[in-house]
Scaffold this motif. Structure first.
Motif, PDB file in Angstrom:
ATOM      1  N   GLN A  68       0.833  -1.204   0.000  1.00  0.00           N
ATOM      2  CA  GLN A  68       0.000   0.000   0.000  1.00  0.00           C
ATOM      3  C   GLN A  68       0.871   1.260   0.000  1.00  0.00           C
ATOM      4  O   GLN A  68       1.978   1.271   0.542  1.00  0.00           O
ATOM      5  CB  GLN A  68      -0.905   0.016   1.239  1.00  0.00           C
ATOM      6  CG  GLN A  68      -1.899  -1.110   1.320  1.00  0.00           C
ATOM      7  CD  GLN A  68      -3.091  -0.921   0.379  1.00  0.00           C
ATOM      8  OE1 GLN A  68      -3.191   0.058  -0.350  1.00  0.00           O
ATOM      9  NE2 GLN A  68      -4.019  -1.864   0.419  1.00  0.00           N
ATOM     10  N   THR A  70       1.189   3.878   1.814  1.00  0.00           N
ATOM     11  CA  THR A  70       0.964   4.508   3.105  1.00  0.00           C
ATOM     12  C   THR A  70       2.252   5.108   3.663  1.00  0.00           C
ATOM     13  O   THR A  70       2.311   5.533   4.811  1.00  0.00           O
ATOM     14  CB  THR A  70       0.393   3.494   4.106  1.00  0.00           C
ATOM     15  OG1 THR A  70       1.247   2.335   4.143  1.00  0.00           O
ATOM     16  CG2 THR A  70      -1.009   3.056   3.707  1.00  0.00           C
ATOM     17  N   SER A 101      -7.810   5.264  -6.714  1.00  0.00           N
ATOM     18  CA  SER A 101      -6.795   5.252  -5.657  1.00  0.00           C
ATOM     19  C   SER A 101      -5.653   4.341  -6.082  1.00  0.00           C
ATOM     20  O   SER A 101      -5.768   3.566  -7.026  1.00  0.00           O
ATOM     21  CB  SER A 101      -7.388   4.764  -4.333  1.00  0.00           C
ATOM     22  OG  SER A 101      -7.916   3.449  -4.470  1.00  0.00           O
ATOM     23  N   TYR A 103      -1.566   3.388  -7.220  1.00  0.00           N
ATOM     24  CA  TYR A 103      -0.488   3.869  -8.084  1.00  0.00           C
ATOM     25  C   TYR A 103      -0.265   2.883  -9.232  1.00  0.00           C
ATOM     26  O   TYR A 103      -0.601   1.697  -9.146  1.00  0.00           O
ATOM     27  CB  TYR A 103       0.809   4.042  -7.290  1.00  0.00           C
ATOM     28  CG  TYR A 103       1.259   2.782  -6.570  1.00  0.00           C
ATOM     29  CD1 TYR A 103       2.089   1.848  -7.196  1.00  0.00           C
ATOM     30  CD2 TYR A 103       0.856   2.515  -5.259  1.00  0.00           C
ATOM     31  CE1 TYR A 103       2.500   0.703  -6.532  1.00  0.00           C
ATOM     32  CE2 TYR A 103       1.259   1.374  -4.600  1.00  0.00           C
ATOM     33  CZ  TYR A 103       2.078   0.462  -5.235  1.00  0.00           C
ATOM     34  OH  TYR A 103       2.474  -0.684  -4.590  1.00  0.00           O
ATOM     35  N   LEU A 117      -1.330   8.315 -10.268  1.00  0.00           N
ATOM     36  CA  LEU A 117      -1.864   8.186  -8.915  1.00  0.00           C
ATOM     37  C   LEU A 117      -3.368   8.401  -8.957  1.00  0.00           C
ATOM     38  O   LEU A 117      -3.863   9.272  -9.679  1.00  0.00           O
ATOM     39  CB  LEU A 117      -1.238   9.215  -7.979  1.00  0.00           C
ATOM     40  CG  LEU A 117       0.264   9.128  -7.724  1.00  0.00           C
ATOM     41  CD1 LEU A 117       0.707  10.291  -6.841  1.00  0.00           C
ATOM     42  CD2 LEU A 117       0.643   7.804  -7.078  1.00  0.00           C
ATOM     43  N   ASN A 121      -4.805   9.083  -3.567  1.00  0.00           N
ATOM     44  CA  ASN A 121      -3.393   9.118  -3.183  1.00  0.00           C
ATOM     45  C   ASN A 121      -2.673  10.339  -3.754  1.00  0.00           C
ATOM     46  O   ASN A 121      -1.461  10.344  -3.877  1.00  0.00           O
ATOM     47  CB  ASN A 121      -2.672   7.857  -3.653  1.00  0.00           C
ATOM     48  CG  ASN A 121      -3.017   6.647  -2.814  1.00  0.00           C
ATOM     49  OD1 ASN A 121      -3.891   5.864  -3.191  1.00  0.00           O
ATOM     50  ND2 ASN A 121      -2.366   6.486  -1.679  1.00  0.00           N
ATOM     51  N   ALA A 169       2.385  12.895  -3.757  1.00  0.00           N
ATOM     52  CA  ALA A 169       1.569  11.774  -3.304  1.00  0.00           C
ATOM     53  C   ALA A 169       1.129  11.952  -1.864  1.00  0.00           C
ATOM     54  O   ALA A 169       1.797  12.608  -1.056  1.00  0.00           O
ATOM     55  CB  ALA A 169       2.339  10.471  -3.450  1.00  0.00           C
ATOM     56  N   THR A 171      -0.853   9.636   1.502  1.00  0.00           N
ATOM     57  CA  THR A 171      -1.122   8.287   1.984  1.00  0.00           C
ATOM     58  C   THR A 171      -2.568   7.898   1.720  1.00  0.00           C
ATOM     59  O   THR A 171      -3.472   8.732   1.745  1.00  0.00           O
ATOM     60  CB  THR A 171      -0.805   8.178   3.493  1.00  0.00           C
ATOM     61  OG1 THR A 171      -0.984   6.820   3.921  1.00  0.00           O
ATOM     62  CG2 THR A 171      -1.691   9.092   4.308  1.00  0.00           C
ATOM     63  N   GLY A 172      -2.777   6.624   1.426  1.00  0.00           N
ATOM     64  CA  GLY A 172      -4.124   6.134   1.152  1.00  0.00           C
ATOM     65  C   GLY A 172      -4.119   4.645   0.898  1.00  0.00           C
ATOM     66  O   GLY A 172      -3.095   4.066   0.546  1.00  0.00           O
TER      67      GLY A 172
END
Length: 234
Positions: A68, A70, A101, A103, A117, A121, A169, A171-172
């Motif tokens: 992820q 994140t 969402s 990448y 992206l 994100n 970018a 976080t997601g």
């Protein structure tokens, strides 16, 4: 030259690291990838996998939250392609539903690398950004994209920084799986045509001096990762 850190995921795609239909993850995180219709060819180091542009892909079958976006992320691989007609996905963890969402690293119809992206994100800047260096000459090239949360996106080709983008970018989490060689949606990145070798993921933003050995000494890095993984298992 700085030592390259241990990877979060490492798929050498060598004969010894492919078991039946599985490309084994040698990072120690057990994110093995199921191989679909990708054939063995001579790689940059040992064996690589060739993708037919029709249905070839690798699907991470034991995926964990490590993939992820994140935190900071670096995606690196050796690539050989002549694609000049369409956008083709190389490494994708992308959900096309809603605002989107995740990448996706891909090769564009212009023969350069690009990162897309999802809005989930994206902090600021364009959701899709392209490098400036063409790599679709049919030769092996080492490519890397460095995603640093809250900062720019940087592209490297053959060990050198080639461009930096204002895409920032955030976080997601995305529910979509990680796929090598396809995006899950042809409008964003079709099936990849060409060969991949030494696919490597890091959960950190690698510096230029840490990326350089992946290009200049790939065989030494391969041996280092496998020794470390073996030591962890003992």
């Amino acid at each position: 030259m700085a030592a390259t850190p241990s990877p979060t995921g490492y798929w050498s795609l060598n004969t010894s690291d492919v078991a039946a239909t599985l490309a084994l993850d040698r990072s120690g995180n057990h994110m093995d990838a199921t191989i679909y219709n990708a054939g063995a060819v001579t790689g940059k180091i040992g064996q690589a996998l060739n993708f037919n542009g029709v249905d070839s892909h690798l699907l991470l079958s034991n995926e964990v939250a490590l993939m992820q976006l994140t935190g900071d992320l670096t995606i690196a691989t050796w690539i050989r392609t002549t694609n000049a007609v369409r956008d083709e996905a190389v490494v994708s963890k992308y959900d096309t539903t809603g605002a989107e969402s995740g990448y996706m690293l891909k090769v564009t119809s212009s023969g350069t690398m690009a990162l897309r992206l999802g809005l989930g994100n994206l902090a600021s800047g364009p959701r899709e950004t392209s490098d400036t260096t063409r790599i679709n000459d049919g030769q092996w090239h080492h490519v890397a994209v460095v995603i640093t949360l809250g900062q720019d996106v940087r592209f490297y080709v053959d060990g050198s920084l080639t461009s930096a983008s204002p895409t920032v970018a955030a976080t997601g989490i995305t529910a979509s799986p990680t796929v090598f060689g396809y995006s899950g949606h042809a409008a964003y990145g079709e099936y990849f045509t060409g060969s991949l070798d030494e696919v490597t993921i890091f959960r950190q933003a690698l510096a230029a001096a840490e990326i350089q050995p992946l290009y200049s000494n790939p065989q030494d890095y391969d041996l280092t990762v496998k020794r470390t993984a073996t030591a962890r298992a003992l």
